[in-house]
Design an enzyme around this catalytic site. Structure first.
Site, PDB file in Angstrom:
ATOM      1  N   TYR A 178       0.863  -1.184   0.000  1.00 62.39           N
ATOM      2  CA  TYR A 178       0.000   0.000   0.000  1.00 62.39           C
ATOM      3  C   TYR A 178       0.895   1.229   0.000  1.00 62.39           C
ATOM      4  CZ  TYR A 178      -3.336   3.537   1.683  1.00 62.39           C
ATOM      5  OH  TYR A 178      -4.115   4.665   1.828  1.00 62.39           O
ATOM      6  N   ASP A 273       9.259   2.814  -0.446  1.00 62.61           N
ATOM      7  CA  ASP A 273       8.225   3.432   0.370  1.00 62.61           C
ATOM      8  C   ASP A 273       8.436   2.961   1.804  1.00 62.61           C
ATOM      9  OD1 ASP A 273       6.057   4.342   1.720  1.00 62.61           O
ATOM     10  OD2 ASP A 273       4.547   3.512   0.357  1.00 62.61           O
ATOM     11  N   LYS A 301       4.586   8.632   8.995  1.00 60.68           N
ATOM     12  CA  LYS A 301       4.310   8.000  10.283  1.00 60.68           C
ATOM     13  C   LYS A 301       5.303   8.411  11.388  1.00 60.68           C
ATOM     14  CE  LYS A 301       1.179   4.696   8.382  1.00 60.68           C
ATOM     15  NZ  LYS A 301       1.182   4.135   7.039  1.00 60.68           N
TER      16      LYS A 301
HETATM   17  C1  LIG Z   1       0.506   4.603   5.765  1.00 57.72           C
HETATM   18  C2  LIG Z   1       1.234   4.390   4.510  1.00 57.72           C
HETATM   19  C3  LIG Z   1       1.120   5.268   3.421  1.00 57.72           C
HETATM   20  C4  LIG Z   1       0.142   6.393   3.408  1.00 57.72           C
HETATM   21  O1  LIG Z   1       0.415   7.344   4.386  1.00 57.72           O
HETATM   22  P1  LIG Z   1      -0.769   8.339   4.835  1.00 57.72           P
HETATM   23  O2  LIG Z   1      -0.077   9.280   5.759  1.00 57.72           O
HETATM   24  O3  LIG Z   1      -1.812   7.488   5.465  1.00 57.72           O
HETATM   25  O4  LIG Z   1      -1.259   9.000   3.602  1.00 57.72           O
HETATM   26  C5  LIG Z   1       1.932   5.064   2.333  1.00 57.72           C
HETATM   27  N1  LIG Z   1       2.782   4.025   2.287  1.00 57.72           N
HETATM   28  C6  LIG Z   1       2.910   3.165   3.304  1.00 57.72           C
HETATM   29  C7  LIG Z   1       3.898   2.047   3.203  1.00 57.72           C
HETATM   30  C8  LIG Z   1       2.120   3.292   4.432  1.00 57.72           C
HETATM   31  O5  LIG Z   1       2.215   2.401   5.412  1.00 57.72           O
END
Ligand SMILES: *Cc1c(COP(=O)(O)O)cnc(C)c1O
Length: 464
Positions: A178, A273, A301
């Site tokens: 994701y 990511d 995060k």
């Molecule tokens: C949480 C997450 C996102 C999206 O971040 P948001 O701050 O919720 O938009 C993108 N990539 C990864 C791997 C994530 O865990």
């Protein structure tokens, strides 16, 4: 005519003393006088009137596990409390950010000090420089970085940069990873090898995903084949090097090494990511564990410490394509917000304490191994895995390595475990397909309380 908003303004413009009396005495009294039982249910019903599904992010709605979502009123350390004042050991940590525990005094102090100076300026601040310097120092592949407000923005902007810098359209993502909810990334695999992705959400035109190739995680051969067929058309690969959005799934070193080599050979940009795994699995992120240098990295995060900060960065020659220097446009009214940056900086300092990640890894391993042992005793097909402050729970014999394998785990068993634990005051991620998170204040007592509850829960599971 006096408008409603004016009345509100007047209310908030009350004499400070009256304001204090109202808020510090009257309001808490009013709130506490509402009967506690069934408050989660009441709130959930009320929320659904004005908010679709009653939540502002889908996983919070408990759709996967069923039941009533808990409305949280406060959090401290390893715990949070719901609207019925029931305490839970929290294993989601706001889905990653709460790595030093909730409401850490150092972070709160930094935020309070920043608040006094004003909330947002729309002009640069020194805090943003400090934040950028800290990120570049801790993640050596990042020579330059831009701060944004969400992980979605970070990955979306990194993709645009990769396409802008290469002049290519095609991108590769992996099933089960994701990367936020940008259109081009809301895709699922089509049928058959090398078919292009189909939108996985309504409202995403097929035209917007037709350049997104969706491949299997940890399938090195498929990656080789794809590059052989069209490597020179691919702008970038985006990957969670340690995936945390299909439960916890680790990439094999071979998979990531091959990826790095193919990208270099074909002028394709490799985007890690690390919004979830960055500063979560190790101080230098997954890239430090695998010793692989991506061209671009997305962060989020943990770097906001609970407030909205995310970032993307990497090679300086690539970042030079960003506006105002280059032709790739990206902007944000609240990007690098001073309050959020203060929380982020304070958190980044705390995680650099000696032994921080050793402790985190130890505690999550204790939890994973403890649960595995308990399940074994109860003769339930189950295993668990962990790395740094992340863990995965799987109702199957072998730790899964791909999305397809995760989908084959026993979801019904997980859902029952989830509710048995929840009743006992242990809050795991409300889905069999999400990772778990611990903080540095999930100490031995917290883990032991969890394992004791798990003994009962697994015993229940084995009875029926
Ligand atoms: C949480 C997450 C996102 C999206 O971040 P948001 O701050 O919720 O938009 C993108 N990539 C990864 C791997 C994530 O865990």
């Amino acid at each position: 005519m006096k408008s409603r908003s004016q009345t509100h303004l007047n209310f908030f413009a009350l004499d400070p003393v009256v304001h204090l009396v109202l808020y510090d005495n009257f309001l808490p009294f009013l709130i506490s006088s509402i009967p506690n039982t069934m408050r989660n249910t009441e709130l959930f019903e009320r929320a659904q009137i004005t908010t679709p599904g009653g939540v502002n992010s889908p996983v919070r709605a408990f759709r996967s596990v069923g039941g009533v979502p808990r409305f949280i009123t406060r959090a401290s350390g390893a715990y949070f409390w719901d609207a019925e004042d029931k305490r839970y050991i929290d294993y989601i940590g706001s889905w990653g950010p709460a790595i030093v525990g909730h409401a850490h005094p150092t972070v709160l102090k930094a935020v309070q000090a920043a608040v006094e100076l004003g909330l947002s300026f729309g002009a640069p601040t020194e805090g943003e420089i400090l934040m950028a310097e800290e990120i570049c120092r801790l993640v050596p592949s990042i020579e330059q970085v831009r701060l944004v407000s969400s992980g979605t923005e970070a990955t979306m902007s990194a993709l645009r940069l990769a396409r802008g810098a290469t002049g290519r359209d095609k991108i590769i993502k992996f099933e089960g990873c994701y990367h936020g909810h940008a259109d081009a990334l809301l895709v699922k695999a089509g049928s058959g090898l090398l078919t292009l992705g189909n939108p996985s959400s309504a409202g995403v035109p097929a035209d917007f995903t037709k350049h997104t190739l969706v491949l299997d995680y940890n399938n090195t051969q498929q990656l080789e084949d794809t590059f052989k067929a069209m490597g020179d058309q691919i702008a970038c690969i985006i990957v969670e090097p340690i995936a945390g959005n299909m439960n916890l799934i680790k990439a094999t070193p071979e998979f990531l090494k091959t990826m790095r080599r193919l990208c270099t050979e074909h002028g394709t940009i490799l985007i890690f990511d690390e919004v979830m795994c960055g500063f979560r699995v190790a101080l230098g992120g997954a890239q430090s564990i695998y010793d692989i240098k991506p061209d671009l990295t997305a962060l989020g995060k943990v770097i906001g410490g609970g407030l909205p900060v995310a970032a993307f960065g990497g090679r300086a020659d690539l970042m030079a394509h960003m506006a105002p220097l280059g032709a790739v446009y990206q902007a944000g009214t609240l990007s690098g917000n001073p309050i959020a940056v203060a929380a982020g900086l304070a958190t980044l300092k705390l995680i650099q304490h000696d032994g921080f990640y050793e402790l985190l890894s130890q505690q999550s391993a204790k939890l994973a191994q403890g649960l595995t042992q308990i399940a074994k005793t109860a003769q339930i097909s189950f295993c668990a895995d962990s790395i740094g402050g992340m863990f995965g729970l799987y109702f199957t014999e072998q730790i899964p390595t791909s999305y397809a394998e995760v989908l084959r785990t026993d979801k019904e068993k997980f859902n029952r475990l989830f509710h048995l634990m929840l009743d006992n005051g242990i809050y795991f991620a409300p889905s069999a397909y999400e990772a778990g998170f611990i903080s540095s204040v999930h100490d031995d007592a917290v883990i032991q309380t969890t394992l004791t509850a798990a003994e009962q829960a697994f015993a229940h599971l084995s009875e029926s």
